[in-house]
Structure formats: C-alpha cells, structure tokens
Design an enzyme around this catalytic site. Sequence first.
Site, mmCIF file in Angstrom:
data_model
loop_
_atom_site.group_PDB
_atom_site.id
_atom_site.type_symbol
_atom_site.label_atom_id
_atom_site.label_comp_id
_atom_site.label_asym_id
_atom_site.label_seq_id
_atom_site.Cartn_x
_atom_site.Cartn_y
_atom_site.Cartn_z
ATOM 1 C CD GLN A 134 -7.327 -1.570 7.378
ATOM 2 O OE1 GLN A 134 -7.606 -2.742 7.573
ATOM 3 N NE2 GLN A 134 -7.106 -0.709 8.658
ATOM 4 C CB SER A 169 -2.009 -5.962 5.460
ATOM 5 O OG SER A 169 -1.185 -5.667 6.882
ATOM 6 C CD GLU A 252 -7.833 -4.461 12.811
ATOM 7 O OE1 GLU A 252 -6.547 -4.861 12.659
ATOM 8 O OE2 GLU A 252 -7.961 -3.293 12.213
#
Length: 695
Positions: A134, A169, A252
């Site tokens: 992302q 990440s 999320e």
Amino acid sequence: MTSAANGADAGVASPVEEAIAFRQWLADHHDEFAHLRVLHADADERVRVLKELQARLYDAGWARLGWPSEIGGRGGNILHRAAIYEELANAGYPPRFVFEHLEVLLPSLARFGDPALMTELLPRMLSGEETWSQGFSEPGAGSDFAAVRTRATQDGDNWIINGHKIWTSWSKWAKRCLLVARTGSFESRHRGLSVFVVDLEAPGVTVSPINQSNGSPELAEVFFDDVTVGSTALVGEINDGWTVAMYLLSCERGSFAWQRNTFLTRRLTELAERATDPTDIERLGNSVADLFAMRVRSWSTMLELAADGSPGPQSAVNKALLTDAEQYLFHTADRIHPGGFMWAQNLREEVLQEELLFSHAASIYGGTRQIQNITVYRQLVAGHTRTETDEYVETAMAAMLDPAGAEAGLDTLGFDEVVGDLGDTDNRRAIAAVFEAAGRTAQPTTGLARLLESLLGGDTTLAVATEHLADAEVRLVVDVNQTTAPRIVLATPRGWVSVLSSDVTWNEATQFLAPGNMVTGVVDISEAPSFDAAVADRAEAVGRWALACEALGAVDAMFDAAVNHAAEREQFGATLNSFQAVQFMLAESHIARTALREACSATGRTLNGDAAMITKLLAGRIGRRVGAETLQVLGAIGFTQEHPHHGWFHRVLTIDALLGRSAALARELGTRLVRTGKVPLGVDLSELPGASSSA
C-alpha cells in the site's frame, strides 16, 4: 449445510456453519499442515510458509470464501472471512502478516477497480501467487495524507508516475502496489488525488527495504522514476482517490481489527501460562475486557461493510481501541516475562520479543493515535449537543421524570410485566432503556430490586455487594427495603446461599454515595442453606448488564455536559473546545463510551454470564475514566453540588461497587484464564448478529 471443502462453487452457508466445516477440515489436515504452524525467526521463511498456507486454503475453497465470484471467490461476505480468520488463529496458525493486505486492499480494488483488470489480478491475490503493498505515506505526507506529492501525469492512454513512497508495508515481497498519487494541483489537497495499481517489477521502480526497530524488514522505501501504467490501472475516478482511500481505511479498521483481535486473543492465552503475580493476573482480566470490546465493535463495523455500507470516521474508534488493547496486552507481557524481554532464550521468546517491540508502533501505523483523536473530535464530537437516543430511551426518560415520581413512571411503563419475560427482544430493549434513562436522569428507582426479585422469585432478592468479615459473618447490601423481600441470596466461597431478612442485623443508617433504596446489614451464614446456582447466576448476570446500561446513561450525560460546556466556556479569548488538549479528552471519552455502548448492546442480545461480567467490568472502568475526563473539562463548576456532574459521577462510582467492582472482576477473569488457559470471549461467533445467516 452446503459448504464446499474443495474448490467447487457450492452454495455458501452461514458464517457459523462454514466455520464449523472449516474447523473440521483443519482437524482432518492437522498432521499434514503441522509445518505451517511452526514459528520462524526469518521473515522470508514466514512469507514462504504463509504463501503455502494461502495456496492450500485457496485450492480447498476456503481462501475464496466471502469474496465475490467475479474475482474468483465463492460468494458470501466479510462475515464469512472473519469466521475463517478466527478459526485459523484458534488452531494455532501464524498471523496473516503479508496477507493482512487482502482485507485492506482487495475490497477497495473490487469496489472501485477496472473490472477486467481486477478479474485478472485479484484471484492471484486470493491464491497467494501475488502479494501487494500500500503506497500512501511519503517523507512529507504521513498522517497529513492530503500532502501527497508523488505525481501521476496523463500521457495519452497511459499515466507516468514520479515520486517517492515510504513506510510501504510488505513491499519487499510485493508484486504490486496500490498507490496514491497527485493528479491535481498541490493546493487542491485531498481533492486532487487519484489511486493506481503499479507493478513493482516495472522499469523505474526501486524498492529499498527498511529494517524496523524489532528487526523485521516489513517496511520499505519505494522510488518511482517515469513509471508507466495503463489507463485501466486507475482505481476509481480521476481526482477522487480520497473516496477510495477513506473506504480502504474503513475496511482496514473493521476486518483488520478483527484479524488482529483474533491474534491478540491467542497471545493472551499464551501469556496466561506464565502469570503468577496478582497485579499481572488482574491486567490479564482487563485485556479480556479490551478484546471483548474490540470484538463486538469490529463486528459491528463488518456488519455495515457486509451491507455495502462505508463506516467513515466511526472506524477511527476501532483503530484507537485496537491500539490501546494491543499496547496494554504487550506491556503486560513485558511485565510477566523474566527480564522484561531483555533477552530471549528460544525462538518462541524471540518472536514475542519482536511482537512486543512492534506493539509500540501500533499507535503510529495506519494513522497515529493522535490523528485518530483529531478525526474523532472533528467528525464525531464537534457540533455534538446531545447523545441521540431511540424511542425506547426517550419513553423511559419521560417515565423517570414523571411528576408523580420515577416509581410511578416505572408502573406506567408496565416495568414489572416487562421484566417477567426476558426472552422477548423488545422487552430486553425496554429494560436497557429504563436503566440507561435512570443513569441519564440520575433518578433513584427500585428498578434493580424489581428486576432481581422477578428473576429470583417474588419474595427473594440478591445482595448487590458483600464483604466477608470474621468467621462466618458477612456484611451485605441489598437494593430494596429488607421488609419487602424476606429472603436474600448472596455469593460465598462455598457457593450461593440464602438467608432470611429477619436474621440480618440491619444498620440504622448508611450514607451511600448515590441516593437510592440500598440498605446494609450483617448476617451469619454458617448454617445458611444453599441456593439454586443456575437461578442465582442468571440473576447476577442480568443485574450486571442492567447496571452497565445505567452506567452508560450516566456516561453519556457527563459527556454531553462536558461537550456543551467546552463549546460555551471561554478562556484566553477562545472557547475551551478550540484547545487540542480539551479536544483530545473529549475524543477519548467518546471512544470509551462507544466501546461501552457496543458491549451493552452485545450483552443484551445474549445475557450470558461471561458477557455480563465483562460488560460490567467495562462499565466500571469506563465510567470512572469518562467521569474524570469530563470533570477535567468542566473544571471547578463540575466539582460542585450545583452542577449535575457530581450526581452522574457518584452514580457510576456506586454502580462500580455493585455486583462486582471492576478491579475484582478483572482479577476473577484473569484467574480463570490462568486456571483454564482459555480466554472468555464474552460472545461466541454464533451469538453475533448475522453470523448464523446464509449469504
């Protein structure tokens, strides 16, 4: 049931039924998959193992459950996926790690992405063939997400991307990146952003892994130098990337929070193996309560997502609750572990050491804890004047303020008839509303006494507090005049017993912090007969839930008063609510009261003993916390009898002392966890709304 344990697209059963089938499938392959449950210190090896696990789950149909058939799924929704994640954690499989991004990215890609491209790419994500990262943060745009400078310039049917991302990440192992780039002017801020799918192996892309403080190379810097992507790589509309990003963040903070919660539940079980210090055991009990609040809150968010909704800023509450729960749990782990994790003597301890260090970043990644507070205040608190209530609470509040008195109001509501049938959903809602209204109006009533007597029998009540004195003497508190209920049931080390009211030496006068109908006395229980444990347990559970609802009402009233005061009171030439310190206190209070409301609601659906105990614990903790924070906002006026805050605060302090203080309940939960090695969830999957319904 029509579950598929192979790759076939059979009909999808309910999340509960699918979970049962999946549990059996895991058991059938327990030995075959033993190597997939082994801990690994090396991050590359962890990724390899997780990819193998994902591929096996995909081939068997389980990784496809809960995803639409258009992208290679079997159907179902996010609730089905949640059930699978919980079963994996319960069976001892490792955290999702690189596949956490399935829940973060894939819903947004499926919702906003080019259909043809998504049909091609997303099955590769589900099968584990490809992992994604992302690309949001930049050196100058972390929490200030609207300050993104990476630019995408249109060139015919293509886009040329130039810029620099950081803290991306999983990029070390990722094939593709979901990237936010500026397509409008910098001054347009969030209105000039667009989202693209970028191949990280394309010419012009450079990935430089970053080793974190805990040793993991999870993060990376990614440089984009004249990287070309096609028109179908655009996700959503041009300059409307903010919509995509906000939806992504709501996913999320819903499903990711659930996944993380299942992992923390597993870790809490392992911590209990080492705990011996009473303070640590109490902290374990508090973590049980934290995880319960997170469990029911994240499930509510996923319910909204399953209905094709978008939780919006409410999801910031989830992130805050998850951060607090994770950091508190690992701080406890640090206390319990010999040497405070200064050293690790085996692989398991090395992994725990890594996770402890990572927990410190929980308040940074995905939007800092402070940014969550700002979001909560600006989007959910600013402009607030009064907590919204449904028709049940409004009717109950009118009854509490009946000119003839609150007791007359209860009679008007038909309260005694309502408490006689707790199996009726409307009746439970009405009972919760009565106690919430009592808390909001700070009206003393005999509601608790009436409720307990209905559950125990018309001539019997329950001692709402006890203190064991010398020998067999017990000091007790009852919430009704002793002449009304001839028999009193109380908990003792040998179980539930009953005593006659006439055998109690009643005190002539006792000053209680909150006014009511409570009286105290002392009684000898050496010859007291036992009482039906199932009946007493049920009465205690329902009583705890009712008191938690009353605490919720008082918490909401204190919050409303503080918010309105901060909007009106001026200091240093500005209203109090213009100061960030005040905004943060109000945001924290809102986060806490949201958790309590979720807990009260979840417990009201089941009325089981564990949920009631945990919710009562939360009511005591949260009531004290919000009382202190709102008093700080109110200042000196709040500490006067002239202001109603003292009545609400006294009420929550009194409620905390009845049917189990929060600290005592935490010790009890922690002790049980240590003894049984099993975390009390409060509500099982089957007790959560929507979990027993087919897709």
